[in-house]
Design a protein around this motif. Structure first.
Motif, PDB file in Angstrom:
ATOM      1  N   ILE A 186       1.141  -1.145  -0.134  1.00  0.00           N
ATOM      2  CA  ILE A 186      -0.009   0.054  -0.033  1.00  0.00           C
ATOM      3  C   ILE A 186       0.875   1.200   0.042  1.00  0.00           C
ATOM      4  O   ILE A 186       1.671   1.294   0.866  1.00  0.00           O
ATOM      5  CB  ILE A 186      -0.982  -0.015   1.135  1.00  0.00           C
ATOM      6  N   LYS A 194      -3.706   6.711   4.147  1.00  0.00           N
ATOM      7  CA  LYS A 194      -3.421   5.434   3.751  1.00  0.00           C
ATOM      8  C   LYS A 194      -3.516   4.506   4.676  1.00  0.00           C
ATOM      9  O   LYS A 194      -4.071   3.386   4.721  1.00  0.00           O
ATOM     10  CB  LYS A 194      -1.863   5.488   3.175  1.00  0.00           C
ATOM     11  N   THR A 195      -2.945   4.612   6.071  1.00  0.00           N
ATOM     12  CA  THR A 195      -3.081   3.958   7.183  1.00  0.00           C
ATOM     13  C   THR A 195      -4.546   3.634   7.707  1.00  0.00           C
ATOM     14  O   THR A 195      -4.991   2.569   8.030  1.00  0.00           O
ATOM     15  CB  THR A 195      -2.110   4.518   8.449  1.00  0.00           C
ATOM     16  N   THR A 197      -7.038   3.576   5.805  1.00  0.00           N
ATOM     17  CA  THR A 197      -7.712   2.948   4.460  1.00  0.00           C
ATOM     18  C   THR A 197      -7.171   1.332   4.992  1.00  0.00           C
ATOM     19  O   THR A 197      -8.057   0.408   4.690  1.00  0.00           O
ATOM     20  CB  THR A 197      -7.173   3.321   3.080  1.00  0.00           C
ATOM     21  N   ILE A 198      -5.876   1.164   5.235  1.00  0.00           N
ATOM     22  CA  ILE A 198      -5.753  -0.087   5.649  1.00  0.00           C
ATOM     23  C   ILE A 198      -6.467  -0.975   6.653  1.00  0.00           C
ATOM     24  O   ILE A 198      -6.705  -1.785   6.561  1.00  0.00           O
ATOM     25  CB  ILE A 198      -4.096  -0.364   6.027  1.00  0.00           C
ATOM     26  N   LEU A 214      -0.768  -7.463   9.182  1.00  0.00           N
ATOM     27  CA  LEU A 214      -0.346  -6.137   8.745  1.00  0.00           C
ATOM     28  C   LEU A 214       1.244  -5.840   9.001  1.00  0.00           C
ATOM     29  O   LEU A 214       1.763  -6.517   9.971  1.00  0.00           O
ATOM     30  CB  LEU A 214      -0.970  -5.029   9.490  1.00  0.00           C
ATOM     31  N   LEU A 228      -1.301   2.163  13.186  1.00  0.00           N
ATOM     32  CA  LEU A 228      -1.487   1.002  12.743  1.00  0.00           C
ATOM     33  C   LEU A 228      -1.787  -0.178  13.648  1.00  0.00           C
ATOM     34  O   LEU A 228      -2.698  -1.047  13.641  1.00  0.00           O
ATOM     35  CB  LEU A 228      -0.421   0.592  11.663  1.00  0.00           C
ATOM     36  N   MET A 267      -0.945  -7.163   4.318  1.00  0.00           N
ATOM     37  CA  MET A 267      -0.934  -5.866   3.780  1.00  0.00           C
ATOM     38  C   MET A 267       0.168  -5.093   4.472  1.00  0.00           C
ATOM     39  O   MET A 267       0.587  -4.975   5.707  1.00  0.00           O
ATOM     40  CB  MET A 267      -2.032  -5.027   4.176  1.00  0.00           C
ATOM     41  N   ASP A 269       2.193  -1.609   4.867  1.00  0.00           N
ATOM     42  CA  ASP A 269       2.034  -0.092   4.937  1.00  0.00           C
ATOM     43  C   ASP A 269       3.342   0.467   4.538  1.00  0.00           C
ATOM     44  O   ASP A 269       4.499  -0.174   5.118  1.00  0.00           O
ATOM     45  CB  ASP A 269       1.668   0.064   6.358  1.00  0.00           C
TER      46      ASP A 269
END
Length: 381
Positions: A186, A194-195, A197-198, A214, A228, A267, A269
């Motif tokens: 991502i 971004k974070t 959305t993860i 993650l 996160l 995923m 980051d």
């Protein structure tokens, strides 16, 4: 049993696995009925990494074969009428600024050059871009002439059809279970969401029967790991992180950890960066290369998260990140407030990377799979 790689002995910083989301019992592999996904993370230099092993040498391959037929596709589930209306209402509200500029043009309007000029201005103001705007106008004029349209409402309906045709190629589902594990990288600039959305994607994946791991590869921003970790705790998802270190090494270790656990999706980051920061873009390329050393076919998805309020800059981001990484999908966030939905038309015409999800708010349910028809209806209603 899994294959192991030999490398030069080297002191390695200790990985931190966030305690609040660790299971108390030893981790057991997923049952064959659950599509597997894996990601690994190990602190080491890229030059020290072993060459990628052929798939035939991976002892986890039988598990992957066992679920090969259980491919899942993330599409919008069949919502209740109330949920559907609620989502469309939020989407329409987010696009209200662009919508009002477009829809008022057709109220009592005559079909003449003035209408086309006003439509051109409205499309450009919505960040549709010159190329997409010109295509829409040319095709609309052809359609009006060929079908002998005489009412403004008919022209509006014709524009709706053209917009759907333009955006339809972006409507692609995210396919799960095709790899063991499925590794997702991502990327995105700082502030794009971004974070967050993860975290939302992790919940979507779990809703489709996927186990998720993650990797906190953003080792530059102090709050990134903590942010996160919060999402991991909310979703009961494990997070692999380091206090500091090489983001590529974190990603590498996460892939192998996911393989060992039998996890379905990893995923990774990454640190937010501007596409003009060439040294940081090179670092993203390194992360991608190192992931491939951990698993030859990975990463299977390279997603870019875009802030829907950034206008034409969003298109520049898509071009830059696609050229550097080879994007497989997009997530557009913050399509609310002052968002200009025309940017999707610009992306569709110039760089049609699949748009997996769009977001209109901070809540989990505010991130939904992209549907071209729903989007255009919200834009022109």
């Amino acid at each position: 049993m899994f294959s192991f790689f030999k490398r030069k002995p080297k002191p390695q910083p200790e990985l931190e696995v966030l305690p609040e989301i660790q299971p108390q019992a030893p981790i057991q592999p997923e049952t064959p009925a659950t599509p597997p996904v894996s990601v690994l993370a190990t602190p080491l230099d890229e030059a020290d990494l072993p060459p990628a092993q052929p798939e035939a040498g991976n002892l986890a391959e039988p598990a992957a074969e066992a679920v090969a037929e259980e491919i899942d596709i993330i599409e919008a589930p069949q919502p209740t009428p109330e949920a559907k209306r609620s989502w469309l209402s939020r989407l329409k509200s987010g696009l209200s600024k662009t919508s009002s500029n477009l829809t008022t043009l057709f109220v009592g309007a005559r079909i003449d050059d003035d209408l086309y000029d006003e439509l051109e201005s409205a499309l450009l103001m919505s960040d549709a871009g010159v190329e997409a705007t010109q295509w829409l106008l040319d095709e609309l004029k052809k359609k009006v002439k060929a079908e002998r349209l005489t009412e403004a409402s008919q022209v509006r309906t014709a524009l709706r059809g053209l917009l759907i045709d333009l955006l339809q190629p972006l409507q692609r589902p995210l396919v799960l279970g095709r790899e063991q594990p499925l590794v997702m990288m991502i990327a995105g600039v700082n502030g794009a969401g971004k974070t967050t959305t993860i975290g939302k994607l992790a919940l979507h994946l779990q809703a489709h029967g996927q186990s998720v791991l993650l990797a906190a590869g953003d080792t530059f921003r102090a709050a990134a790991r903590e942010q996160l970790a919060i999402w991991g705790e909310r979703n009961n998802v494990s997070v692999i992180a380091q206090e500091s270190g090489d983001p590529a090494a974190v990603a590498f270790d996460a892939v192998h950890s996911a393989q060992a656990r039998g996890t379905s999706v990893v995923m990774v980051d990454t640190a937010g960066r501007l596409p003009t920061q060439l040294h940081l873009m090179d670092e993203l390329k390194k992360i991608k290369r190192v992931i491939a050393k951990g698993m030859a076919s990975a990463p299977h998805e390279v997603l870019l998260v875009i802030d829907g309020n950034t206008g034409q800059n969003a298109l520049a981001q898509v071009k830059a990140f696609d050229d550097a990484l080879g994007l497989t999908g997009l997530v557009v966030t913050k399509l609310d407030g002052t968002a200009k939905g025309g940017i999707l038309a610009a992306i569709a015409k110039t760089r049609p990377v699949p748009l997996y999800f769009i977001g209109v708010g901070e809540k989990i349910e505010d991130l939904q799979p992209f549907n071209a028809t729903d989007f255009v209806d919200a834009l022109l209603s």
